[in-house]
Write an enzyme that holds these catalytic residues in place. Structure first.
Site, short mmCIF file in Angstrom:
data_model
loop_
_atom_site.label_atom_id
_atom_site.label_comp_id
_atom_site.label_asym_id
_atom_site.label_seq_id
_atom_site.Cartn_x
_atom_site.Cartn_y
_atom_site.Cartn_z
CG HIS A 7 27.71 10.22 41.51
ND1 HIS A 7 27.60 11.53 41.13
CD2 HIS A 7 26.59 9.96 42.24
CE1 HIS A 7 26.47 12.05 41.60
NE2 HIS A 7 25.83 11.11 42.28
CG HIS A 79 21.38 8.35 43.22
ND1 HIS A 79 21.44 8.65 44.57
CD2 HIS A 79 22.29 9.16 42.64
CE1 HIS A 79 22.34 9.60 44.77
NE2 HIS A 79 22.89 9.93 43.63
CD GLU A 130 22.56 13.30 41.54
OE1 GLU A 130 23.17 12.26 41.87
OE2 GLU A 130 22.75 14.40 42.07
CO CO Z 1 24.22 11.57 43.51
#
Ligand code: CO
Length: 136
Positions: A7, A79, A130
């Site tokens: 994502h 992020h 991440e």
């Molecule tokens: Co995230």
């Protein structure tokens, strides 16, 4: 080492307005809001065919998103999340190469109930990364 882009996370100053934009203006499928107190965020996932957009909104006093929104009042990309099959191995390899893992360096449980770590943006061209462990 990294697999799919899981994502892209966007910090938003008004969660309902952001949901309405993605659902009603862009016609995307949008999940129910989910509170993640241990991360200090409320998240909503915009479900696309090839990836997801994670809308992040501050939850609680010490939310890391509150600071971000103070600096970026209209919101912004927060992020990127990449999938890895073996998070411990990936993290070890990065740490040995001098990459800083945020927090205590240990995985936390992410929005999908899977282990995640965050890498220092200064070690990745100003981008918070991440890593999420997925089944291989
Ligand atoms: Co995230």
């Amino acid at each position: 080492m990294i697999g799919k882009l899981n994502h892209v996370a966007i910090a938003v100053p008004d969660l309902d307005a952001a949901i309405a934009k993605y659902r009603d203006l862009l016609g995307a499928k949008v999940s129910e809001p989910q509170n993640l107190p241990e991360h200090g965020v409320t998240v909503v996932f915009v479900l696309l065919d090839n990836t997801k957009i994670e809308l992040l909104y501050p939850l609680g006093e010490a939310s890391p998103i509150a600071g971000y929104l103070a600096k970026n009042p209209s919101g912004g990309v927060h992020h990127l999340c990449f999938e890895v099959v073996d998070l411990a191995e990936a993290t070890d390899r990065l740490v040995r190469s001098g990459v800083r893992v945020l927090g205590d360096g240990k995985p936390k449980t992410g929005a999908h109930g899977l282990p995640v770590v965050f890498l220092h943006p200064k070690d990745f061209d100003g981008t918070l990364i991440e890593l999420e462990e997925v089944a291989g």
